[in-house]
Design a protein around this motif. Structure first.
Motif, PDB file in Angstrom:
ATOM      1  N   ASP A  51       0.802  -1.222   0.000  1.00 31.61           N
ATOM      2  CA  ASP A  51       0.000   0.000   0.000  1.00 31.61           C
ATOM      3  C   ASP A  51       0.841   1.280   0.000  1.00 31.61           C
ATOM      4  OD1 ASP A  51       0.956  -0.053   2.586  1.00 31.61           O
ATOM      5  OD2 ASP A  51      -1.019  -0.168   3.541  1.00 31.61           O
ATOM      6  N   GLN A  52       2.157   1.137  -0.172  1.00 35.74           N
ATOM      7  CA  GLN A  52       3.006   2.326  -0.264  1.00 35.74           C
ATOM      8  C   GLN A  52       2.807   3.079  -1.574  1.00 35.74           C
ATOM      9  OE1 GLN A  52       7.155   1.904   1.357  1.00 35.74           O
ATOM     10  NE2 GLN A  52       6.617  -0.254   1.058  1.00 35.74           N
ATOM     11  N   GLY A  53       2.299   2.392  -2.592  1.00 37.25           N
ATOM     12  CA  GLY A  53       2.092   3.033  -3.890  1.00 37.25           C
ATOM     13  C   GLY A  53       2.018   2.003  -5.004  1.00 37.25           C
ATOM     14  N   TYR A  54       2.694   2.302  -6.092  1.00 36.39           N
ATOM     15  CA  TYR A  54       2.666   1.419  -7.250  1.00 36.39           C
ATOM     16  C   TYR A  54       4.045   1.434  -7.902  1.00 36.39           C
ATOM     17  CZ  TYR A  54       1.966   5.889  -9.646  1.00 36.39           C
ATOM     18  OH  TYR A  54       2.107   7.179 -10.097  1.00 36.39           O
ATOM     19  N   VAL A  55       4.251   0.575  -8.895  1.00 36.62           N
ATOM     20  CA  VAL A  55       5.535   0.529  -9.585  1.00 36.62           C
ATOM     21  C   VAL A  55       5.317   0.770 -11.076  1.00 36.62           C
ATOM     22  CG1 VAL A  55       6.526  -1.063  -7.900  1.00 36.62           C
ATOM     23  CG2 VAL A  55       5.520  -1.969  -9.993  1.00 36.62           C
ATOM     24  N   VAL A  56       6.347   1.314 -11.730  1.00 36.86           N
ATOM     25  CA  VAL A  56       6.323   1.504 -13.183  1.00 36.86           C
ATOM     26  C   VAL A  56       7.651   1.021 -13.759  1.00 36.86           C
ATOM     27  CG1 VAL A  56       4.687   3.430 -13.150  1.00 36.86           C
ATOM     28  CG2 VAL A  56       7.133   3.899 -13.027  1.00 36.86           C
ATOM     29  N   GLY A  57       7.597   0.484 -14.960  1.00 31.56           N
ATOM     30  CA  GLY A  57       8.801  -0.005 -15.615  1.00 31.56           C
ATOM     31  C   GLY A  57       9.742   1.117 -16.005  1.00 31.56           C
ATOM     32  N   VAL A  58      11.037   0.891 -15.798  1.00 35.50           N
ATOM     33  CA  VAL A  58      12.078   1.838 -16.187  1.00 35.50           C
ATOM     34  C   VAL A  58      12.918   1.250 -17.320  1.00 35.50           C
ATOM     35  CG1 VAL A  58      14.134   3.083 -15.394  1.00 35.50           C
ATOM     36  CG2 VAL A  58      12.146   2.863 -13.893  1.00 35.50           C
ATOM     37  N   SER A  59      13.225  -0.047 -17.224  1.00 38.33           N
ATOM     38  CA  SER A  59      13.931  -0.708 -18.325  1.00 38.33           C
ATOM     39  C   SER A  59      13.585  -2.191 -18.324  1.00 38.33           C
ATOM     40  CB  SER A  59      15.446  -0.503 -18.243  1.00 38.33           C
ATOM     41  OG  SER A  59      16.003  -1.288 -17.217  1.00 38.33           O
ATOM     42  N   ASN A  60      13.686  -2.772 -19.500  1.00 35.96           N
ATOM     43  CA  ASN A  60      13.349  -4.174 -19.689  1.00 35.96           C
ATOM     44  C   ASN A  60      14.337  -4.704 -20.716  1.00 35.96           C
ATOM     45  OD1 ASN A  60      12.271  -6.630 -20.602  1.00 35.96           O
ATOM     46  ND2 ASN A  60      10.171  -5.910 -20.439  1.00 35.96           N
ATOM     47  N   GLN A  61      15.222  -5.572 -20.280  1.00 34.82           N
ATOM     48  CA  GLN A  61      16.235  -6.144 -21.164  1.00 34.82           C
ATOM     49  C   GLN A  61      16.018  -7.640 -21.178  1.00 34.82           C
ATOM     50  OE1 GLN A  61      19.341  -7.966 -20.037  1.00 34.82           O
ATOM     51  NE2 GLN A  61      19.605  -8.317 -22.221  1.00 34.82           N
ATOM     52  N   THR A  62      15.779  -8.200 -22.360  1.00 41.46           N
ATOM     53  CA  THR A  62      15.472  -9.618 -22.480  1.00 41.46           C
ATOM     54  C   THR A  62      16.401 -10.271 -23.487  1.00 41.46           C
ATOM     55  OG1 THR A  62      13.149  -9.226 -21.917  1.00 41.46           O
ATOM     56  CG2 THR A  62      13.657 -11.291 -23.022  1.00 41.46           C
ATOM     57  N   ASP A  63      16.974 -11.408 -23.104  1.00 40.02           N
ATOM     58  CA  ASP A  63      17.802 -12.224 -23.998  1.00 40.02           C
ATOM     59  C   ASP A  63      17.008 -13.442 -24.413  1.00 40.02           C
ATOM     60  OD1 ASP A  63      20.283 -10.721 -23.867  1.00 40.02           O
ATOM     61  OD2 ASP A  63      20.441 -11.439 -21.802  1.00 40.02           O
ATOM     62  N   PHE A  64      17.124 -13.822 -25.678  1.00 37.85           N
ATOM     63  CA  PHE A  64      16.408 -14.971 -26.231  1.00 37.85           C
ATOM     64  C   PHE A  64      17.416 -16.080 -26.498  1.00 37.85           C
ATOM     65  CE2 PHE A  64      14.696 -10.944 -27.940  1.00 37.85           C
ATOM     66  CZ  PHE A  64      13.546 -10.887 -27.163  1.00 37.85           C
ATOM     67  N   PHE A  65      17.121 -17.281 -25.992  1.00 34.46           N
ATOM     68  CA  PHE A  65      18.051 -18.399 -26.129  1.00 34.46           C
ATOM     69  C   PHE A  65      17.575 -19.476 -27.089  1.00 34.46           C
ATOM     70  CE2 PHE A  65      18.912 -16.555 -21.939  1.00 34.46           C
ATOM     71  CZ  PHE A  65      20.225 -16.202 -22.140  1.00 34.46           C
ATOM     72  N   ARG A  66      16.271 -19.685 -27.178  1.00 31.57           N
ATOM     73  CA  ARG A  66      15.725 -20.718 -28.055  1.00 31.57           C
ATOM     74  C   ARG A  66      14.497 -20.157 -28.753  1.00 31.57           C
ATOM     75  NH1 ARG A  66      17.860 -25.232 -27.248  1.00 31.57           N
ATOM     76  NH2 ARG A  66      16.957 -27.188 -26.770  1.00 31.57           N
ATOM     77  N   ALA A  67      14.386 -20.448 -30.032  1.00 31.58           N
ATOM     78  CA  ALA A  67      13.178 -20.083 -30.768  1.00 31.58           C
ATOM     79  C   ALA A  67      12.109 -21.141 -30.494  1.00 31.58           C
ATOM     80  CB  ALA A  67      13.476 -20.022 -32.260  1.00 31.58           C
ATOM     81  N   VAL A  68      10.877 -20.698 -30.311  1.00 32.03           N
ATOM     82  CA  VAL A  68       9.770 -21.630 -30.108  1.00 32.03           C
ATOM     83  C   VAL A  68       8.606 -21.220 -31.012  1.00 32.03           C
ATOM     84  CG1 VAL A  68      10.366 -22.318 -27.749  1.00 32.03           C
ATOM     85  CG2 VAL A  68       8.940 -20.317 -28.102  1.00 32.03           C
ATOM     86  N   SER A  69       7.859 -22.213 -31.457  1.00 31.49           N
ATOM     87  CA  SER A  69       6.699 -21.924 -32.296  1.00 31.49           C
ATOM     88  C   SER A  69       5.392 -22.432 -31.685  1.00 31.49           C
ATOM     89  CB  SER A  69       6.885 -22.512 -33.688  1.00 31.49           C
ATOM     90  OG  SER A  69       7.108 -23.904 -33.611  1.00 31.49           O
ATOM     91  N   ASP A  70       5.485 -23.266 -30.651  1.00 36.00           N
ATOM     92  CA  ASP A  70       4.278 -23.718 -29.967  1.00 36.00           C
ATOM     93  C   ASP A  70       4.654 -24.294 -28.604  1.00 36.00           C
ATOM     94  OD1 ASP A  70       5.352 -26.246 -30.403  1.00 36.00           O
ATOM     95  OD2 ASP A  70       3.887 -26.815 -31.902  1.00 36.00           O
ATOM     96  N   GLY A  71       3.628 -24.599 -27.821  1.00 40.99           N
ATOM     97  CA  GLY A  71       3.851 -25.232 -26.528  1.00 40.99           C
ATOM     98  C   GLY A  71       3.570 -24.326 -25.352  1.00 40.99           C
TER      99      GLY A  71
END
Length: 143
Positions: free
Chosen positions: A76-96
């Motif tokens: 209840d102190q407040g809320y959060v907002v995104g500042v940065s988002n860094q994502t690395d991709f290791f495997r390609a997927v098409s389903d599942g």
């Protein structure tokens, strides 16, 4: 700080995560201020032109997981907002079905950093991200 004690499923009614969440069947399995685990499905609607999952979906999922859990911790102190988002991709997927978990790396007075990993049904690491969030004081608060 705080945790959700009620049934996790009851916390998020249909539509709670918008059209992306509905499209991929985003389901929260566990949620506390210390971690979050969600399941979701790779479907053709979220493929990029080459028939594999679009990386932006990973970024959306990683920020969603980090933000929801960070908000529970901040309470209840407040809320959060995104500042940065860094994502690395290791495997390609098409389903599942994928499982995404998030845990805090740092939780401070003004910012939090969460590490988020997505794994497939064979427990192979598909993507890993780090999300930095700004803690925002509740409106009307002098904090």
């Amino acid at each position: 700080m705080s945790s959700i004690a009620d049934s996790v499923a009851d916390q998020f009614p249909d539509g709670a995560f918008g059209i992306v969440g509905d499209t991929i069947g985003f389901t929260v399995d566990e949620l506390t201020g210390d971690s979050m685990r969600a399941r979701w499905n790779v479907v053709p609607a979220v493929h990029q032109p080459h028939g594999i999952l679009h990386g932006g979906i990973h970024a959306w999922i990683h920020e969603t997981v980090a933000s929801v859990a960070a908000t529970v911790w901040f309470g209840d102190q407040g809320y959060v907002v995104g500042v940065s988002n860094q994502t690395d991709f290791f495997r390609a997927v098409s389903d599942g079905e994928m499982t995404t978990t998030g845990t805090p790396l740092h939780r401070g007075r003004s910012q939090q950093v969460w590490v988020v990993e997505t794994r497939d049904a064979g427990d192979r690491l598909i993507a890993r991200g780090q999300v930095r969030l700004q803690n925002m004081a509740a409106r009307g608060s002098n904090a």
